[in-house]
Design a protein around this motif. Structure first.
Motif, mmCIF file in Angstrom:
data_model
loop_
_atom_site.group_PDB
_atom_site.id
_atom_site.type_symbol
_atom_site.label_atom_id
_atom_site.label_comp_id
_atom_site.label_asym_id
_atom_site.label_seq_id
_atom_site.Cartn_x
_atom_site.Cartn_y
_atom_site.Cartn_z
ATOM 1 N N GLY A 1 0.814 -1.208 0.000
ATOM 2 C CA GLY A 1 0.000 0.000 0.000
ATOM 3 C C GLY A 1 0.847 1.256 0.000
ATOM 4 N N ARG A 2 1.952 1.213 0.761
ATOM 5 C CA ARG A 2 2.862 2.371 0.763
ATOM 6 C C ARG A 2 3.651 2.466 -0.531
ATOM 7 N NH1 ARG A 2 3.796 5.211 5.350
ATOM 8 N NH2 ARG A 2 3.184 4.324 7.369
ATOM 9 N N TYR A 3 4.052 1.326 -1.045
ATOM 10 C CA TYR A 3 4.915 1.290 -2.226
ATOM 11 C C TYR A 3 4.271 0.409 -3.296
ATOM 12 C CZ TYR A 3 8.144 3.091 1.244
ATOM 13 O OH TYR A 3 8.724 3.858 2.226
ATOM 14 N N PRO A 4 3.235 0.913 -3.955
ATOM 15 C CA PRO A 4 2.492 0.076 -4.917
ATOM 16 C C PRO A 4 3.340 -0.378 -6.094
ATOM 17 C CG PRO A 4 1.786 2.371 -5.009
ATOM 18 C CD PRO A 4 2.641 2.246 -3.801
ATOM 19 N N TRP A 5 4.451 0.315 -6.369
ATOM 20 C CA TRP A 5 5.323 -0.099 -7.456
ATOM 21 C C TRP A 5 5.967 -1.447 -7.186
ATOM 22 C CZ3 TRP A 5 9.975 -0.541 -5.108
ATOM 23 C CH2 TRP A 5 10.237 0.280 -4.015
ATOM 24 N N LEU A 6 5.898 -1.940 -5.931
ATOM 25 C CA LEU A 6 6.435 -3.266 -5.633
ATOM 26 C C LEU A 6 5.720 -4.355 -6.423
ATOM 27 C CD1 LEU A 6 6.969 -3.058 -1.765
ATOM 28 C CD2 LEU A 6 8.766 -3.379 -3.475
ATOM 29 N N LEU A 7 4.416 -4.168 -6.692
ATOM 30 C CA LEU A 7 3.675 -5.182 -7.431
ATOM 31 C C LEU A 7 4.218 -5.337 -8.845
ATOM 32 C CD1 LEU A 7 0.013 -4.381 -6.335
ATOM 33 C CD2 LEU A 7 1.458 -6.292 -5.586
ATOM 34 N N HIS A 8 4.456 -4.204 -9.476
ATOM 35 C CA HIS A 8 5.004 -4.219 -10.844
ATOM 36 C C HIS A 8 5.406 -2.785 -11.178
ATOM 37 C CE1 HIS A 8 5.687 -4.890 -15.035
ATOM 38 N NE2 HIS A 8 5.222 -6.144 -14.997
ATOM 39 N N PRO A 9 6.645 -2.560 -11.587
ATOM 40 C CA PRO A 9 7.090 -1.177 -11.858
ATOM 41 C C PRO A 9 6.298 -0.500 -12.966
ATOM 42 C CG PRO A 9 8.976 -2.659 -11.671
ATOM 43 C CD PRO A 9 7.755 -3.521 -11.701
ATOM 44 N N ASP A 10 5.636 -1.282 -13.827
ATOM 45 C CA ASP A 10 4.910 -0.687 -14.942
ATOM 46 C C ASP A 10 3.421 -0.570 -14.679
ATOM 47 O OD1 ASP A 10 7.246 -0.409 -16.385
ATOM 48 O OD2 ASP A 10 7.059 -2.377 -17.332
ATOM 49 N N TRP A 11 3.000 -0.868 -13.479
ATOM 50 C CA TRP A 11 1.588 -0.725 -13.141
ATOM 51 C C TRP A 11 1.365 0.564 -12.368
ATOM 52 C CZ3 TRP A 11 0.025 -6.154 -10.785
ATOM 53 C CH2 TRP A 11 0.125 -7.135 -11.785
ATOM 54 N N GLN A 12 0.162 1.078 -12.525
ATOM 55 C CA GLN A 12 -0.282 2.164 -11.668
ATOM 56 C C GLN A 12 -1.431 1.646 -10.816
ATOM 57 O OE1 GLN A 12 -2.109 5.545 -13.477
ATOM 58 N NE2 GLN A 12 -2.259 6.675 -11.549
ATOM 59 N N VAL A 13 -1.198 1.559 -9.520
ATOM 60 C CA VAL A 13 -2.234 1.073 -8.616
ATOM 61 C C VAL A 13 -3.219 2.203 -8.340
ATOM 62 C CG1 VAL A 13 -2.705 0.126 -6.321
ATOM 63 C CG2 VAL A 13 -0.682 -0.635 -7.603
ATOM 64 N N LEU A 14 -4.500 1.909 -8.570
ATOM 65 C CA LEU A 14 -5.532 2.933 -8.427
ATOM 66 C C LEU A 14 -6.117 2.991 -7.028
ATOM 67 C CD1 LEU A 14 -7.525 2.360 -11.728
ATOM 68 C CD2 LEU A 14 -5.875 4.149 -11.270
ATOM 69 N N SER A 15 -6.382 1.834 -6.466
ATOM 70 C CA SER A 15 -7.076 1.818 -5.178
ATOM 71 C C SER A 15 -6.859 0.474 -4.504
ATOM 72 C CB SER A 15 -8.576 2.090 -5.376
ATOM 73 O OG SER A 15 -9.120 1.145 -6.294
ATOM 74 N N GLU A 16 -7.315 0.399 -3.258
ATOM 75 C CA GLU A 16 -7.160 -0.835 -2.502
ATOM 76 C C GLU A 16 -8.391 -1.062 -1.631
ATOM 77 O OE1 GLU A 16 -4.336 -0.796 0.779
ATOM 78 O OE2 GLU A 16 -4.177 1.379 0.619
ATOM 79 N N GLU A 17 -8.681 -2.356 -1.384
ATOM 80 C CA GLU A 17 -9.734 -2.780 -0.469
ATOM 81 C C GLU A 17 -11.047 -2.034 -0.704
ATOM 82 O OE1 GLU A 17 -7.862 -2.481 3.471
ATOM 83 O OE2 GLU A 17 -7.682 -4.652 3.426
ATOM 84 N N ARG A 18 -11.492 -2.053 -1.917
ATOM 85 C CA ARG A 18 -12.772 -1.430 -2.245
ATOM 86 C C ARG A 18 -13.764 -2.540 -2.597
ATOM 87 N NH1 ARG A 18 -12.427 3.742 -5.951
ATOM 88 N NH2 ARG A 18 -11.344 4.382 -4.056
ATOM 89 N N THR A 19 -15.017 -2.372 -2.166
ATOM 90 C CA THR A 19 -16.024 -3.403 -2.467
ATOM 91 C C THR A 19 -16.377 -3.373 -3.949
ATOM 92 O OG1 THR A 19 -17.932 -1.972 -2.050
ATOM 93 C CG2 THR A 19 -16.970 -3.128 -0.157
ATOM 94 N N MET A 20 -16.899 -4.520 -4.421
ATOM 95 C CA MET A 20 -17.297 -4.599 -5.824
ATOM 96 C C MET A 20 -18.364 -3.550 -6.138
ATOM 97 S SD MET A 20 -15.502 -7.055 -7.177
ATOM 98 C CE MET A 20 -14.194 -6.452 -6.113
ATOM 99 N N THR A 21 -19.342 -3.418 -5.236
ATOM 100 C CA THR A 21 -20.430 -2.467 -5.486
ATOM 101 C C THR A 21 -19.908 -1.033 -5.560
ATOM 102 O OG1 THR A 21 -22.080 -3.897 -4.429
ATOM 103 C CG2 THR A 21 -22.586 -1.540 -4.555
ATOM 104 N N LYS A 22 -19.052 -0.669 -4.609
ATOM 105 C CA LYS A 22 -18.535 0.698 -4.606
ATOM 106 C C LYS A 22 -17.717 0.989 -5.856
ATOM 107 C CE LYS A 22 -16.253 4.056 -1.637
ATOM 108 N NZ LYS A 22 -15.611 4.297 -0.321
ATOM 109 N N GLN A 23 -16.940 -0.003 -6.323
ATOM 110 C CA GLN A 23 -16.138 0.216 -7.523
ATOM 111 C C GLN A 23 -17.013 0.395 -8.748
ATOM 112 O OE1 GLN A 23 -12.461 0.392 -7.682
ATOM 113 N NE2 GLN A 23 -13.391 1.487 -9.387
ATOM 114 N N LEU A 24 -18.068 -0.480 -8.857
ATOM 115 C CA LEU A 24 -18.967 -0.353 -10.011
ATOM 116 C C LEU A 24 -19.741 0.949 -9.960
ATOM 117 C CD1 LEU A 24 -20.283 -4.034 -10.276
ATOM 118 C CD2 LEU A 24 -18.680 -2.876 -11.798
ATOM 119 N N GLU A 25 -20.114 1.398 -8.764
ATOM 120 C CA GLU A 25 -20.795 2.690 -8.643
ATOM 121 C C GLU A 25 -19.894 3.818 -9.126
ATOM 122 O OE1 GLU A 25 -23.746 1.812 -4.802
ATOM 123 O OE2 GLU A 25 -21.816 2.841 -4.536
#
Length: 705
Positions: free
Chosen positions: A481-505
């Protein structure tokens, strides 16, 4: 009409004349002309006219320089008995100047100043209706002149010509000129204006090519006194009268420093700073300082022993005991003026910075000691005569050095240089011009990321928890969460721990009456338009079919709101699956199975390479973008934990390199979604899963990264 006759005149060289006449004495045009003008003053002239050839007409072989005055002139007897006696001290003989003036001449050699301009000198003088003309040959004088030897000179005595400009006077014309280059008329105006007091110029008009002597137009920012002159006692019974000021721009050399006048004429030629220019605080201000000191007491005697001024009137004998009080006073005055100017300019620079809302706010955010030191540095910039347009950018560089603790070694270097404002200005200019702070910041970011990668590795091999179970506990979710580039240097992490409904809304794709409160771990974008939903498990967790199916549901659900949604599942090497089930999931195109080891290797390789690139080219990134990360990294490494508070989690994920955007047209909106494949992905490696519960997880697959 009187008779014209020829007469043999005699020129007598007495005493130390040849010593006084040193070959370089009157080499400069302005020095030679000043001596001839001084002779006109001593002759009682109220006007003296200098004729100088213009540049386009200048030819040393034929051009003539002349000085003509309306003084008393001389009879033929005076020419023979007084003018042609070289080294004659008229003061010792009791001869005073007309009109109650103080005599400027003393050594009796200034009449030969014309030889600094030309090889021959023609003297025409007239008074009482009669004129006398003689011509002196400098070479003959040098060749035959000797101690107490008289040389014969043929001259002419006649009635004064009707075309002479004045009733009486003297004209000295120099021929066979010595200077190869044409004279600078404007420069002569400046030089001569500084060599005579206002009293002299007020009583005797000096013209150059029929133009009255032009006083230098000085645009002064500071002047003492504000108007006129000030008279001060020196402590030894003598007094001086002076004024001084600082120009707004760098002065020509001839106008810099003090000129010391004695009896209305130069005794110490400018630029002169009482020898403090190399040691005084604010010594760089000497290029802007101009002033005049009148010290008549230096030439109040008549004998050689009381003579404290060099023959060419360029320098005072500062070793003489009678000049010591004057020298001490001048040193103190010069130091004070330079110091006060430096302080005033420093305060002006500080005001310029404080008037800038952005810089002022940043200064206020510094701790009190840093703020005061930063202001001191900014004042040093002003003291160094930094150009106004450079104050703001250089002050910005100074404030940056205080804002980021990793630059405090620069502050120590700047502190060492701040006592010399010019050296300090150069140091700050180098740091600003070479973008050292920005370069250093980027390098700090990369170094910090590599240390975080190593921390990441330690958490993997030590089976760190997926999430925190108590306050302050280290965990993979918070580190990512602090360093989202750890997942992949070429990704941009948008958000975390969001419910499916809230994301679709948020995407405008939620189904009325349908609610899904399950939460993904992270949602990311790739540069090719893919949306990646990420599910993570701690490295010791044996992933099972339910884990994978949950990720599959996330992909299917979110595909209602965004095109090209894919899943990424990250865990350790252990799967609680049969070999065939594992193989079927590995073959899925829309879900990628990764190990923490794969993720670590990829990001570690990326940043090792990134650091090498950075050290070669620092122009591809911005400094401000990483400022927050540098401070955050220091906190994480110093505390030893990446744990985030609830407020920090609400603030969202940390800084990252990529800034992708979700496709504007969503499937929910009816339009086609963006799609694409990762053409740069690595070729697959063949899996060789082992029986449950520990099938190996292969590296990246085609179409995945």
């Amino acid at each position: 009409m009187g008779e014209t006759t020829e007469r043999i005149f005699g020129i007598t060289v007495l005493g130390r004349t040849l010593e006084h006449l040193g070959t370089q004495m009157y080499k400069r045009r302005d020095v030679a002309l000043a001596e001839l003008v001084a002779n006109a003053w001593d002759a009682g002239a109220t006007e003296v006219s200098i004729s100088i050839p213009l540049a386009d007409d200048y030819d040393p072989a034929v051009s003539v320089v002349s000085v003509t005055d309306n003084g008393l002139g001389m009879t033929e007897t005076q020419v023979d008995d007084e003018y042609l006696v070289i080294g004659r001290n008229r003061r010792a003989e009791g001869q005073a100047a007309p009109n109650g003036r103080k005599v400027m001449g003393r050594k009796g050699v200034g009449k030969l100043a014309g030889f600094g301009l030309g090889r021959t000198m023609n003297v025409l003088t007239w008074t009482g209706g009669r004129s006398t003309s003689i011509e002196l040959d400098g070479q003959a004088l040098k060749a035959d002149g000797g101690e107490s030897k008289t040389l014969e000179i043929l001259g002419t005595v006649a009635d004064a010509s009707g075309d002479l400009p004045y009733r009486s006077g003297t004209r000295v014309a120099m021929k066979q000129l010595k200077h190869k280059t044409p004279p600078d008329i404007n420069g002569l105006h400046q030089a001569l204006a500084r060599r005579f007091s206002r009293t002299v110029v007020g009583e005797m008009r000096i013209l150059i090519n029929d133009v009255e002597l032009q006083q230098p137009a000085l645009a002064l920012s500071l002047r003492e006194p504000a108007e006129g002159e000030r008279t001060e006692e020196l402590g030894d019974g003598n007094t001086v009268t002076w004024w001084a000021g600082f120009s707004k721009t760098v002065l020509p050399t001839e106008l810099q420093g003090f000129t010391v006048l004695v009896n209305g004429k130069t005794a110490q030629a400018p630029p002169y700073f009482f020898s403090v220019e190399a040691t005084a605080s604010g010594q760089h201000g000497t290029k802007y300082l101009s002033g005049v000191i009148e010290a008549d007491f230096l030439d109040d005697g008549v004998d050689d022993e009381s003579d404290r001024i060099s023959t060419d009137r360029q320098e005072i004998d500062w070793e003489d005991g009678s000049t010591q009080a004057f020298k001490a006073w001048g040193e103190a005055l010069t130091r004070r003026l330079l110091r006060e100017r430096a302080a005033a300019r420093g305060k002006a620079a500080e005001k310029t910075v404080l008037d800038d809302a952005g810089l002022a706010a940043r200064l206020e955010q510094l701790d009190a000691p840093s703020k005061e030191k930063a202001k001191k540095f900014i004042q040093s910039l002003g003291s160094a005569d930094t150009e106004p347009e450079k104050i703001i950018p250089l002050a910005d560089t100074i404030i940056q050095a205080f804002e980021y603790r990793q630059f405090h070694d620069y502050i120590s270097e700047l502190d060492d240089a701040s006592d010399d404002p010019e050296q300090f200005k150069r140091a700050v200019s180098y740091i600003h011009g070479w973008r050292l702070l920005e370069s250093r910041a980027l390098l700090e970011v990369i170094k910090g990321r590599i240390e975080i990668v190593e921390k990441f590795f330690g958490m993997i091999v030590n089976f760190a928890n997926e999430t925190a179970h108590r306050v302050g506990q280290d965990n993979l979710h918070d580190l990512v969460g602090r360093y989202p580039w750890l997942l992949h240097p070429d990704w941009q992490v948008l958000s975390e721990e969001r419910t499916m409904t809230k994301q679709l809304e948020e995407w405008g794709a939620a189904m009325p009456g349908v609610r899904d409160d399950t939460r993904y771990d992270f949602l990311a974008l790739r540069g090719d338009g893919q949306t990646i939903v990420v599910e993570i498990k701690r490295s010791a967790h044996p992933a099972n079919l339910e884990d994978l199916q949950q990720l599959e549901r996330y992909v299917e659900t979110l595909s209602q709101g965004a095109p090209n949604v894919r899943g990424a599942f990250i865990t350790g090497k252990h799967y609680a699956l049969t070999a065939s089930t594992y193989a079927s999931w590995m073959a899925r195109e829309n879900i990628e199975l990764l190990t923490w080891g794969d993720v670590h290797t990829r990001v570690a390789n990326h940043y090792e390479h990134y650091r090498a690139i950075l050290e070669g080219d620092l122009s591809k990134d911005s400094f401000a973008r990483h400022a927050r990360e540098v401070a955050m990294t220091r906190n994480v490494l110093n505390s030893g934990t990446a744990y985030r508070t609830r407020a920090e989690r609400r603030d969202g994920v940390g800084p990252q390199d990529n800034e992708f955007r979700l496709p504007e047209t969503r499937l929910a909106g009816g339009g086609p979604g963006a799609s694409g494949s990762d053409s740069s992905a690595e070729e697959p490696t063949n899996p060789n899963p082992r029986p449950v519960p520990r099938p190996p997880l292969p590296g990246p697959f085609k179409g995945r990264s």
